[in-house]
Design a protein around this motif. Sequence first.
Motif, PDB file in Angstrom:
ATOM      1  N   ASP A   1      50.678  -5.587  42.066  1.00 26.65           N
ATOM      2  CA  ASP A   1      50.117  -6.514  41.094  1.00 26.65           C
ATOM      3  C   ASP A   1      49.322  -5.764  40.030  1.00 26.65           C
ATOM      4  N   LEU A   2      48.465  -4.840  40.445  1.00 27.96           N
ATOM      5  CA  LEU A   2      47.675  -4.061  39.491  1.00 27.96           C
ATOM      6  C   LEU A   2      48.566  -3.215  38.578  1.00 27.96           C
ATOM      7  N   ILE A   3      49.561  -2.568  39.166  1.00 33.62           N
ATOM      8  CA  ILE A   3      50.459  -1.708  38.385  1.00 33.62           C
ATOM      9  C   ILE A   3      51.283  -2.534  37.401  1.00 33.62           C
ATOM     10  N   LEU A   4      51.813  -3.668  37.861  1.00 30.66           N
ATOM     11  CA  LEU A   4      52.650  -4.487  36.981  1.00 30.66           C
ATOM     12  C   LEU A   4      51.850  -5.175  35.880  1.00 30.66           C
ATOM     13  N   ARG A   5      50.572  -5.393  36.086  1.00 28.16           N
ATOM     14  CA  ARG A   5      49.724  -5.921  35.000  1.00 28.16           C
ATOM     15  C   ARG A   5      49.618  -4.903  33.862  1.00 28.16           C
ATOM     16  N   VAL A   6      49.394  -3.654  34.224  1.00 26.91           N
ATOM     17  CA  VAL A   6      49.341  -2.597  33.202  1.00 26.91           C
ATOM     18  C   VAL A   6      50.704  -2.457  32.540  1.00 26.91           C
TER      19      VAL A   6
ATOM     20  N   TYR B   1      55.371   8.384  32.249  1.00 26.49           N
ATOM     21  CA  TYR B   1      54.257   8.482  33.185  1.00 26.49           C
ATOM     22  C   TYR B   1      54.759   8.137  34.572  1.00 26.49           C
ATOM     23  N   ARG B   2      54.078   8.698  35.585  1.00 28.91           N
ATOM     24  CA  ARG B   2      54.347   8.364  36.975  1.00 28.91           C
ATOM     25  C   ARG B   2      53.031   7.987  37.641  1.00 28.91           C
ATOM     26  N   ILE B   3      53.041   6.891  38.351  1.00 30.41           N
ATOM     27  CA  ILE B   3      51.884   6.488  39.140  1.00 30.41           C
ATOM     28  C   ILE B   3      52.273   6.755  40.584  1.00 30.41           C
ATOM     29  N   GLU B   4      51.537   7.658  41.239  1.00 33.21           N
ATOM     30  CA  GLU B   4      51.900   8.089  42.590  1.00 33.21           C
ATOM     31  C   GLU B   4      50.862   7.665  43.609  1.00 33.21           C
ATOM     32  N   LYS B   5      51.363   7.314  44.782  1.00 33.27           N
ATOM     33  CA  LYS B   5      50.519   7.008  45.940  1.00 33.27           C
ATOM     34  C   LYS B   5      50.874   8.016  47.023  1.00 33.27           C
ATOM     35  N   ARG B   6      49.903   8.850  47.384  1.00 30.46           N
ATOM     36  CA  ARG B   6      50.084   9.850  48.443  1.00 30.46           C
ATOM     37  C   ARG B   6      49.009   9.634  49.499  1.00 30.46           C
TER      38      ARG B   6
ATOM     39  N   ARG C   1      49.184  -6.136  46.553  1.00 26.14           N
ATOM     40  CA  ARG C   1      48.005  -6.010  45.688  1.00 26.14           C
ATOM     41  C   ARG C   1      48.139  -4.819  44.732  1.00 26.14           C
ATOM     42  N   GLU C   2      48.633  -3.718  45.255  1.00 27.81           N
ATOM     43  CA  GLU C   2      48.824  -2.518  44.434  1.00 27.81           C
ATOM     44  C   GLU C   2      49.876  -2.762  43.355  1.00 27.81           C
TER      45      GLU C   2
END
Length: 110
Positions: free
Chosen positions: A22-27, A63-68, A19-20
């Motif tokens: 999917d959201l990132i790849l849409r952007v 840009y970096r999208i991070e999950k912590r 799901r995560e």
Amino acid sequence: MSDAADLQSVPGPVFFDRRELDLILRVYGRMVAASEWRDYAMVGHRDVAEFAVFRRSGDAPLYRIEKRPALRLKQGQWAVIGEGGVVLRRGRDLAQVLRVFDSRKFTVVE
């Protein structure tokens, strides 16, 4: 069980779920279609998962999208980080954090 105990019991690297991604790849797809981004990389470390986007393949990440997950109860586990390490947005909800890239609010300055 407490949330701290849950984090310690999860072995292996942190990564994005379907799901995560999917959201990132849409952007990402929207920005590629606008000719803003051209390449990406994903990395899963022990404490952070990172999705980096590039203007050109040989450049540093734009840009970096991070999950912590360790920060999910504090400031939120999601962050969008710009060039130079500037945190553009941080939060608990990935969809809200990714709104930093909405075309109405976001323009690339060269």
